[in-house]
Write a protein that holds these residues in place. Sequence first.
Motif, mmCIF file in Angstrom:
data_model
loop_
_atom_site.group_PDB
_atom_site.id
_atom_site.type_symbol
_atom_site.label_atom_id
_atom_site.label_comp_id
_atom_site.label_asym_id
_atom_site.label_seq_id
_atom_site.Cartn_x
_atom_site.Cartn_y
_atom_site.Cartn_z
ATOM 1 N N LEU A 156 46.715 71.949 90.044
ATOM 2 C CA LEU A 156 48.170 71.968 89.892
ATOM 3 C C LEU A 156 48.583 70.618 89.333
ATOM 4 N N SER A 160 53.718 71.905 87.039
ATOM 5 C CA SER A 160 53.613 73.245 87.639
ATOM 6 C C SER A 160 54.343 73.288 88.976
ATOM 7 N N THR A 161 54.357 72.160 89.693
ATOM 8 C CA THR A 161 55.079 72.107 90.961
ATOM 9 C C THR A 161 56.574 72.243 90.731
ATOM 10 N N ARG A 165 59.026 75.482 91.748
ATOM 11 C CA ARG A 165 60.265 75.286 92.505
ATOM 12 C C ARG A 165 61.434 75.974 91.781
ATOM 13 N N PRO A 177 52.634 76.413 93.100
ATOM 14 C CA PRO A 177 52.225 75.502 92.018
ATOM 15 C C PRO A 177 50.858 75.809 91.421
ATOM 16 N N THR A 178 49.902 76.255 92.251
ATOM 17 C CA THR A 178 48.565 76.558 91.733
ATOM 18 C C THR A 178 48.578 77.827 90.895
ATOM 19 N N TYR A 181 50.290 77.053 87.675
ATOM 20 C CA TYR A 181 49.461 76.282 86.748
ATOM 21 C C TYR A 181 48.420 77.173 86.078
#
Length: 210
Positions: A156, A160-161, A165, A177-178, A181
């Motif tokens: 991530l 991507s985080t 969000r 996030p993972t 990504y």
Amino acid sequence: MPSPATPDATPDTAADAAPEPFRCFGTGDALYSRYHDEEWGRPVRGDRELFERVSLEAFQSGLSWITVLRRRETFRTAFDGFDPRAVAAYGAEDVARLLADPGIVRNRLKVEATIANARALLALQAAGGSLSDLFWSAAPDPRPPAPESPADVPALTPESTALARTLKRAGFRFVGPTTVYAGMQACGVVDDHLRRCPARALAEREAGRA
């Protein structure tokens, strides 16, 4: 980055076959190799196209990507080609139909998340937004250097985080996030093909970065 598939060839078959070109992943499985060579990391735009990728990445969560890839055509049939308007209209009967379909990953939370995400996408569009624009606005600037090995590829990133969000605020589910990504990698928002991978140059050329 997806995990390498387990080669299907026996040692004798592998010894007789011509050596395959270097790949980041997928060598030994024809479907996975083709996905690596022709799709992964190539630019994908368009809300329906991104909705499909987000949906499949959510179904992949906790599984290997090849598990979903082998069922992709069945997923497309089951979910009306991932037409957001069609999926957004699904009700209890459709959920039951999908959970009874052995050709997809039968997980109630993921099925219901896909329907919720279709509705979130329509709401985003009604407000003048675009899923495609959100994804591509997350492209890192400057772009990071090409990874030398799988150890250099993150799971991530700050981008991507932040995108995860934003998507959650818009009502999307299964967009951690993972997972986000992985979608950014698959759709060319980032290019995580290794430096010595021949597919990297093709992905960069299609993205206009060569």
